[in-house]
Design a protein around this motif. Structure first.
Motif, PDB file in Angstrom:
ATOM      1  N   GLU A   1       0.652  -1.363   0.130  1.00 22.30           N
ATOM      2  CA  GLU A   1       0.524  -0.300  -0.042  1.00 22.30           C
ATOM      3  C   GLU A   1       0.679   1.873   0.353  1.00 22.30           C
ATOM      4  OE1 GLU A   1      -3.800   2.227   2.434  1.00 22.30           O
ATOM      5  OE2 GLU A   1      -2.513   0.338   3.216  1.00 22.30           O
ATOM      6  N   GLN A   2       1.704   1.124   0.867  1.00 18.31           N
ATOM      7  CA  GLN A   2       3.316   2.213   0.921  1.00 18.31           C
ATOM      8  C   GLN A   2       3.724   3.142  -0.605  1.00 18.31           C
ATOM      9  OE1 GLN A   2       5.101   1.091   4.080  1.00 18.31           O
ATOM     10  NE2 GLN A   2       3.492   2.045   5.942  1.00 18.31           N
ATOM     11  N   LEU A   3       4.380   1.687  -0.921  1.00 16.84           N
ATOM     12  CA  LEU A   3       5.179   1.581  -2.326  1.00 16.84           C
ATOM     13  C   LEU A   3       3.367   2.183  -3.346  1.00 16.84           C
ATOM     14  CD1 LEU A   3       7.059   0.804  -4.081  1.00 16.84           C
ATOM     15  CD2 LEU A   3       6.126  -1.274  -4.343  1.00 16.84           C
ATOM     16  N   GLN A   4       2.133   1.271  -3.208  1.00 17.87           N
ATOM     17  CA  GLN A   4       1.787   2.317  -4.266  1.00 17.87           C
ATOM     18  C   GLN A   4       1.343   3.370  -4.108  1.00 17.87           C
ATOM     19  OE1 GLN A   4      -2.091   0.266  -5.218  1.00 17.87           O
ATOM     20  NE2 GLN A   4      -3.709   2.138  -5.013  1.00 17.87           N
ATOM     21  N   ALA A   5       1.707   4.615  -2.750  1.00 17.64           N
ATOM     22  CA  ALA A   5       1.095   5.254  -2.619  1.00 17.64           C
ATOM     23  C   ALA A   5       2.309   6.509  -3.296  1.00 17.64           C
ATOM     24  CB  ALA A   5       0.781   5.833  -1.397  1.00 17.64           C
ATOM     25  N   TYR A   6       3.595   5.895  -2.509  1.00 19.11           N
ATOM     26  CA  TYR A   6       4.825   6.307  -3.166  1.00 19.11           C
ATOM     27  C   TYR A   6       5.101   6.436  -5.425  1.00 19.11           C
ATOM     28  CZ  TYR A   6      10.275   6.668  -4.003  1.00 19.11           C
ATOM     29  OH  TYR A   6      11.481   7.560  -3.216  1.00 19.11           O
ATOM     30  N   ALA A   7       4.619   4.895  -6.069  1.00 26.38           N
ATOM     31  CA  ALA A   7       4.509   5.699  -7.184  1.00 26.38           C
ATOM     32  C   ALA A   7       2.965   6.776  -7.369  1.00 26.38           C
ATOM     33  CB  ALA A   7       3.525   3.958  -7.451  1.00 26.38           C
ATOM     34  N   ASP A   8       2.142   6.840  -7.016  1.00 33.59           N
ATOM     35  CA  ASP A   8       0.610   7.324  -7.224  1.00 33.59           C
ATOM     36  C   ASP A   8       1.644   8.825  -6.967  1.00 33.59           C
ATOM     37  OD1 ASP A   8      -0.656   5.083  -7.725  1.00 33.59           O
ATOM     38  OD2 ASP A   8      -1.490   5.962  -6.316  1.00 33.59           O
ATOM     39  N   LEU A   9       2.651   9.059  -6.920  1.00 29.95           N
ATOM     40  CA  LEU A   9       3.086  10.631  -6.114  1.00 29.95           C
ATOM     41  C   LEU A   9       4.043  11.002  -7.421  1.00 29.95           C
ATOM     42  CD1 LEU A   9       4.061  10.665  -2.333  1.00 29.95           C
ATOM     43  CD2 LEU A   9       2.216  12.177  -3.861  1.00 29.95           C
ATOM     44  N   ASN A  10       4.049   9.212  -7.986  1.00 27.85           N
ATOM     45  CA  ASN A  10       5.751  10.098  -8.971  1.00 27.85           C
ATOM     46  C   ASN A  10       4.492  10.154  -9.989  1.00 27.85           C
ATOM     47  OD1 ASN A  10       8.706   9.490  -8.681  1.00 27.85           O
ATOM     48  ND2 ASN A  10       7.753   8.432  -6.985  1.00 27.85           N
TER      49      ASN A  10
END
Length: 266
Positions: free
Chosen positions: A141-150
């Motif tokens: 979930e945190q990794l997806q948030a990281y991807a979405d910010l990029n």
């Protein structure tokens, strides 16, 4: 020669880090070191993981023309779009002046500029920001948030960023990746990863609606602080966008080679 050495370091850091990132995304990715060209191509939706770069030093106009055509041919053979990264200081002055024209003849178009940077950083205090809580990326979930910010920061569809990072064990275990969270919502992110005795800063991004508040600088300092604490490394490198270029000197980075990113003509 010191400046040229820093530019060579910047190019070599790209080749090393992108090898790891691309093979993490797809163990069968196209990772090759050709004469004068490094191919690091995952052929995925996240365009930054589809990369070709020129690697020779002191390239003249004739050889530059040849390498640009060869790089474009590699890119044309791929399913998904990506970028050719060119470190301008590795090219002779006369060839550099004709770079855009030579790229156009090869079927390439200038996409955006960047700057290589590096620094021997002093001990950094543990970063704080009054608006943010820093959270290390350890879950999907945190990794997806990281991807979405990029994706939001660079104007990609959300699914493209997720295609680059989703399910990565490397990013959750070996990369020092941090989210800056405001009122429970991730608004900024940065990461560092060890690369041949250096910390490489990768995929710094801030949600466009939260820019110009010092969030990107704060989370970059956090990623550097934690990366240095874990590895003992003090030298760091990165590739800055136009938006990020004014921020990093405040942390201790110095610019070396200007960069140009090229895409295939549409």
């Amino acid at each position: 020669m010191a400046v040229l050495g820093d530019s060579v370091e910047s190019m070599e850091q790209l080749a090393v880090v992108w090898r790891a990132m691309v093979l993490d995304r797809d163990e069968d990715a196209d990772v090759r070191d050709l004469p004068g060209i490094a191919v690091r191509w995952a052929d995925c939706g996240f365009a930054f993981w589809n990369c070709v770069t020129l690697t020779e030093v002191g390239v003249g106009a004739g050889l530059l023309e040849q390498r640009l055509h060869e790089a474009a041919e590699v890119m044309r053979a791929k399913r998904r779009p990506g970028f050719l990264w060119v470190f301008e200081d590795l090219i002779e002055a006369d060839a550099r002046a004709g770079l855009d024209a030579a790229a156009e003849r090869a079927g390439l178009v200038h996409a955006f500029p960047g700057t290589g940077m590096a620094g021997d950083l002093p001990p950094l205090p543990e970063p704080v920001h009054p608006d943010l809580t820093f959270v290390r990326v350890t879950t999907d979930e945190q990794l997806q948030a990281y991807a979405d910010l990029n994706s939001r920061a660079y104007g990609f569809p959300l699914e493209d960023g997720r295609d680059g990072l989703a399910g990565s064990a490397l990013w959750k275990e070996q990369v020092h990746a941090y989210l800056g969270v405001r009122d429970g919502v991730p608004v900024t992110c940065a990461a560092t990863v060890e690369a041949e005795g250096r910390l490489f800063v990768v995929l710094v991004a801030t949600d466009p609606q939260w820019e110009r508040r010092g969030y990107g600088e704060a989370v970059t300092r956090k990623a550097l602080y934690e990366g240095a604490r874990a590895t003992g490394l003090t030298r760091a490198t990165l590739h800055a966008t136009v938006a990020g270029a004014p921020v990093y000197p405040r942390i201790g980075f110095e610019p070396n080679s200007p960069m140009r990113f090229f895409a295939l003509k549409g």
